[in-house]
Design a protein around this motif. Structure first.
Motif, PDB file in Angstrom:
ATOM      1  N   ALA A   1      -6.384  -8.522   5.823  1.00 21.52           N
ATOM      2  CA  ALA A   1      -7.328  -9.614   6.036  1.00 21.52           C
ATOM      3  C   ALA A   1      -6.757 -10.632   7.024  1.00 21.52           C
ATOM      4  O   ALA A   1      -7.472 -11.152   7.889  1.00 21.52           O
ATOM      5  N   ARG A   2      -5.476 -10.923   6.917  1.00 16.68           N
ATOM      6  CA  ARG A   2      -4.844 -11.902   7.812  1.00 16.68           C
ATOM      7  C   ARG A   2      -4.674 -11.363   9.226  1.00 16.68           C
ATOM      8  O   ARG A   2      -4.557 -12.136  10.182  1.00 16.68           O
ATOM      9  N   THR A   3      -4.666 -10.040   9.373  1.00 16.44           N
ATOM     10  CA  THR A   3      -4.401  -9.451  10.688  1.00 16.44           C
ATOM     11  C   THR A   3      -5.620  -8.744  11.267  1.00 16.44           C
ATOM     12  O   THR A   3      -5.522  -8.097  12.310  1.00 16.44           O
ATOM     13  N   GLY A   4      -6.758  -8.845  10.603  1.00 19.61           N
ATOM     14  CA  GLY A   4      -8.006  -8.345  11.161  1.00 19.61           C
ATOM     15  C   GLY A   4      -8.209  -6.851  11.104  1.00 19.61           C
ATOM     16  O   GLY A   4      -8.958  -6.291  11.922  1.00 19.61           O
ATOM     17  N   HIS A   5      -7.584  -6.187  10.143  1.00 20.99           N
ATOM     18  CA  HIS A   5      -7.733  -4.742  10.019  1.00 20.99           C
ATOM     19  C   HIS A   5      -8.684  -4.389   8.878  1.00 20.99           C
ATOM     20  O   HIS A   5      -8.881  -5.189   7.958  1.00 20.99           O
ATOM     21  N   PRO A   6      -9.273  -3.203   8.910  1.00 16.70           N
ATOM     22  CA  PRO A   6     -10.257  -2.823   7.885  1.00 16.70           C
ATOM     23  C   PRO A   6      -9.663  -2.881   6.477  1.00 16.70           C
ATOM     24  O   PRO A   6      -8.557  -2.371   6.239  1.00 16.70           O
ATOM     25  N   LEU A   7     -10.399  -3.478   5.551  1.00 10.61           N
ATOM     26  CA  LEU A   7      -9.880  -3.658   4.200  1.00 10.61           C
ATOM     27  C   LEU A   7      -9.803  -2.344   3.421  1.00 10.61           C
ATOM     28  O   LEU A   7      -9.021  -2.234   2.479  1.00 10.61           O
ATOM     29  N   TRP A   8     -10.579  -1.331   3.843  1.00 10.21           N
ATOM     30  CA  TRP A   8     -10.509  -0.054   3.133  1.00 10.21           C
ATOM     31  C   TRP A   8      -9.140   0.615   3.289  1.00 10.21           C
ATOM     32  O   TRP A   8      -8.768   1.467   2.467  1.00 10.21           O
ATOM     33  N   LEU A   9      -8.383   0.223   4.297  1.00  6.33           N
ATOM     34  CA  LEU A   9      -7.050   0.794   4.481  1.00  6.33           C
ATOM     35  C   LEU A   9      -6.156   0.548   3.272  1.00  6.33           C
ATOM     36  O   LEU A   9      -5.270   1.356   2.972  1.00  6.33           O
ATOM     37  N   SER A  10      -6.389  -0.562   2.579  1.00  5.11           N
ATOM     38  CA  SER A  10      -5.518  -0.929   1.463  1.00  5.11           C
ATOM     39  C   SER A  10      -5.556   0.097   0.338  1.00  5.11           C
ATOM     40  O   SER A  10      -4.557   0.319  -0.347  1.00  5.11           O
ATOM     41  N   PHE A  11      -6.696   0.751   0.141  1.00  2.00           N
ATOM     42  CA  PHE A  11      -6.806   1.740  -0.932  1.00  2.00           C
ATOM     43  C   PHE A  11      -6.036   3.023  -0.610  1.00  2.00           C
ATOM     44  O   PHE A  11      -5.715   3.798  -1.507  1.00  2.00           O
ATOM     45  N   LEU A  12      -5.743   3.234   0.655  1.00  2.13           N
ATOM     46  CA  LEU A  12      -5.010   4.430   1.075  1.00  2.13           C
ATOM     47  C   LEU A  12      -3.534   4.123   1.350  1.00  2.13           C
ATOM     48  O   LEU A  12      -2.856   4.910   2.005  1.00  2.13           O
ATOM     49  N   LEU A  13      -3.052   3.017   0.843  1.00  2.00           N
ATOM     50  CA  LEU A  13      -1.654   2.648   1.068  1.00  2.00           C
ATOM     51  C   LEU A  13      -0.676   3.744   0.631  1.00  2.00           C
ATOM     52  O   LEU A  13       0.284   4.015   1.357  1.00  2.00           O
ATOM     53  N   PRO A  14      -0.864   4.410  -0.515  1.00  2.00           N
ATOM     54  CA  PRO A  14       0.076   5.486  -0.873  1.00  2.00           C
ATOM     55  C   PRO A  14       0.129   6.594   0.186  1.00  2.00           C
ATOM     56  O   PRO A  14       1.200   7.141   0.469  1.00  2.00           O
ATOM     57  N   VAL A  15      -1.019   6.925   0.774  1.00  2.00           N
ATOM     58  CA  VAL A  15      -1.050   7.948   1.835  1.00  2.00           C
ATOM     59  C   VAL A  15      -0.255   7.461   3.037  1.00  2.00           C
ATOM     60  O   VAL A  15       0.559   8.203   3.617  1.00  2.00           O
ATOM     61  N   ALA A  16      -0.465   6.201   3.427  1.00  2.00           N
ATOM     62  CA  ALA A  16       0.248   5.638   4.571  1.00  2.00           C
ATOM     63  C   ALA A  16       1.752   5.625   4.329  1.00  2.00           C
ATOM     64  O   ALA A  16       2.542   5.906   5.241  1.00  2.00           O
ATOM     65  N   VAL A  17       2.160   5.319   3.103  1.00  2.00           N
ATOM     66  CA  VAL A  17       3.589   5.255   2.783  1.00  2.00           C
ATOM     67  C   VAL A  17       4.213   6.645   2.822  1.00  2.00           C
ATOM     68  O   VAL A  17       5.333   6.819   3.328  1.00  2.00           O
ATOM     69  N   VAL A  18       3.518   7.642   2.322  1.00  2.00           N
ATOM     70  CA  VAL A  18       4.024   9.019   2.399  1.00  2.00           C
ATOM     71  C   VAL A  18       4.219   9.418   3.861  1.00  2.00           C
ATOM     72  O   VAL A  18       5.245  10.015   4.231  1.00  2.00           O
ATOM     73  N   LEU A  19       3.260   9.088   4.704  1.00  2.00           N
ATOM     74  CA  LEU A  19       3.373   9.405   6.129  1.00  2.00           C
ATOM     75  C   LEU A  19       4.527   8.638   6.776  1.00  2.00           C
ATOM     76  O   LEU A  19       5.254   9.186   7.612  1.00  2.00           O
ATOM     77  N   LEU A  20       4.722   7.390   6.386  1.00  2.00           N
ATOM     78  CA  LEU A  20       5.824   6.596   6.933  1.00  2.00           C
ATOM     79  C   LEU A  20       7.173   7.194   6.543  1.00  2.00           C
ATOM     80  O   LEU A  20       8.083   7.299   7.376  1.00  2.00           O
ATOM     81  N   ILE A  21       7.308   7.585   5.296  1.00  2.00           N
ATOM     82  CA  ILE A  21       8.550   8.217   4.848  1.00  2.00           C
ATOM     83  C   ILE A  21       8.790   9.511   5.625  1.00  2.00           C
ATOM     84  O   ILE A  21       9.908   9.795   6.087  1.00  2.00           O
ATOM     85  N   ALA A  22       7.726  10.299   5.805  1.00  2.00           N
ATOM     86  CA  ALA A  22       7.852  11.571   6.525  1.00  2.00           C
ATOM     87  C   ALA A  22       8.298  11.354   7.959  1.00  2.00           C
ATOM     88  O   ALA A  22       9.161  12.084   8.477  1.00  2.00           O
ATOM     89  N   ILE A  23       7.755  10.330   8.607  1.00  2.00           N
ATOM     90  CA  ILE A  23       8.111  10.111  10.006  1.00  2.00           C
ATOM     91  C   ILE A  23       9.503   9.502  10.137  1.00  2.00           C
ATOM     92  O   ILE A  23      10.217   9.748  11.112  1.00  2.00           O
ATOM     93  N   MET A  24       9.936   8.717   9.150  1.00  2.00           N
ATOM     94  CA  MET A  24      11.321   8.229   9.143  1.00  2.00           C
ATOM     95  C   MET A  24      12.291   9.401   9.085  1.00  2.00           C
ATOM     96  O   MET A  24      13.284   9.449   9.819  1.00  2.00           O
ATOM     97  N   VAL A  25      12.002  10.345   8.195  1.00  2.00           N
ATOM     98  CA  VAL A  25      12.878  11.512   8.036  1.00  2.00           C
ATOM     99  C   VAL A  25      12.860  12.359   9.305  1.00  2.00           C
ATOM    100  O   VAL A  25      13.906  12.806   9.782  1.00  2.00           O
ATOM    101  N   ALA A  26      11.677  12.584   9.869  1.00  2.00           N
ATOM    102  CA  ALA A  26      11.572  13.386  11.092  1.00  2.00           C
ATOM    103  C   ALA A  26      12.329  12.723  12.241  1.00  2.00           C
ATOM    104  O   ALA A  26      13.030  13.390  13.010  1.00  2.00           O
TER     105      ALA A  26
END
Length: 369
Positions: free
Chosen positions: A325-350
């Motif tokens: 909300a503070r940065t102007g991004h779609p609020l529906w993204l918040s419900f997919l935070l676990p998916v985003a975190v899994v992807l972030l962990i995967a890309i850190m490892v890669a």
């Protein structure tokens, strides 16, 4: 004390901390009074950015600051960027187009381009901008007014990202989340301690005197995260650098595809955490506990009917929703935070394994160690 209760408390603290920390991420504002009006050189490196040229030039033509020169450097593009720049700029005297020199062996491509831009600049302040950025007409006034008010020699910020693909939606806005979660802004924006620093190379305004005092981009010539390293150099030399919320005035079409998103993050993320395998392990465990465990509890709660188990997940949603909300991004993204975190962990490892295997990172036809 049960593990569930511990996670529940952690998610409450997560929200309280983020709200508190966000008070120190100063927003740009047209209401701030601008005192002096120094000359500004707006400097843009471009490599294979033909698709961005028209939108970029249209944005820069609308600038209202009275004393600005715009210098655009074509860095050996192979997609007609140089020709398109000339076509779009035409007879606007504020714009100068230059062609980059050959890349020296020990330089990062973008860093070398920015170095050449600074050598061609005449302004008292430099505004380094990426080609995929679009800015509000009053962005220079807003930025200078903030710097004057806070007595800062450098200002940077993470823009709003209107993402066009799923992977970008998941990963790119996390930059805002990571800053608000990990960086104590009341220290970062009020002291010159180099360890408390973040910056975004998409948008950097810096006083020419400070820039020259640190040795300019040459001081970080081989860096893959030159934005952060320049910010640290600024602080090491005793100058004040601040991070601002620029999302209402700057946006960035950062990546065009999922593949580009993956390659871009893979190039930067491991370097960004100091190429530390220990940090990768720590962050993986931390994110798993803070963001993935609440999602697991929520699934268990929905299956068993014990809906109290959903509360930690909802608190992580509230945390991400506040950031978005503070940065102007779609609020529906918040419900997919676990998916985003899994992807972030995967890309850190890669990203880590590219370095550990002695391979090179690839970006826009160039390779970096």
């Amino acid at each position: 004390m049960s593990f569930f209760f511990i996670v529940f408390i952690i998610t409450i603290v997560l929200n309280v901390w983020t709200i508190f920390n966000s008070f120190f991420l100063y927003p740009l504002s047209a209401n701030r009074k601008l005192g002096e009006t120094p000359s500004v050189s707006l400097l843009v490196p471009l490599r294979n950015e033909a698709d961005n040229v028209e939108g970029l030039i249209h944005s820069l033509r609308a600038l209202t600051y009275p004393d600005v020169e715009v210098i655009l450097l074509d860095d050996h593009s192979e997609d007609g960027t140089f020709e398109k720049l000339n076509e779009q700029v035409r007879d606007d005297g504020r714009f100068t187009i230059i062609q980059g020199k050959e890349l020296p062996e020990d330089w990062n491509g973008k860093v070398h381009a920015c170095h050449q831009l600074s050598q061609a600049a005449n302004g008292e302040y430099y505004l380094f901008l990426d080609a995929d950025a679009r800015v509000a007409p009053g962005i220079i006034q807003q930025t200078l007014a903030m710097m004057q008010e806070k007595k800062a020699s450098m200002l940077s910020g993470f823009p709003n990202y209107p993402n066009a693909n799923f992977l970008s939606h998941m990963l790119v806005p996390l930059q805002h989340m990571v800053v608000l979660l990990h960086l104590p802004l009341f220290v970062a924006n009020r002291t010159t301690k180099p360890m408390f620093t973040a910056a975004c190379g998409i948008f950097i305004m810096i006083d020419r005197k400070a820039y020259e005092a640190i040795g300019g981009h040459e001081s970080v010539k081989s860096s893959l995260v030159e934005d952060v390293h320049i910010a640290r150099e600024v602080k090491k030399h005793g100058y004040k650098m601040i991070l601002a919320n620029i999302t209402e005035s700057v946006l960035s079409y950062m990546y065009d595809s999922g593949k580009e998103t993956w390659e871009g993050f893979k190039k930067n993320v491991y370097t960004g955490i100091g190429r530390s395998a220990g940090m990768v392990v720590f962050l993986t465990i931390f994110y798993a506990v803070v963001f993935l465990t609440p999602a697991a509890f929520a699934i268990a709660g929905l299956v068993t009917g014990d809906y109290a188990l959903v509360l930690p997940y909802l608190l992580t949603v509230a945390f991400k929703m506040y950031v978005d909300a503070r940065t102007g991004h779609p609020l529906w993204l918040s419900f997919l935070l676990p998916v985003a975190v899994v992807l972030l962990i995967a890309i850190m490892v890669a990203s880590m394994f590219v370095h550990k295997r002695g391979e090179k990172y690839q970006w826009k036809g160039r390779f970096y160690q």
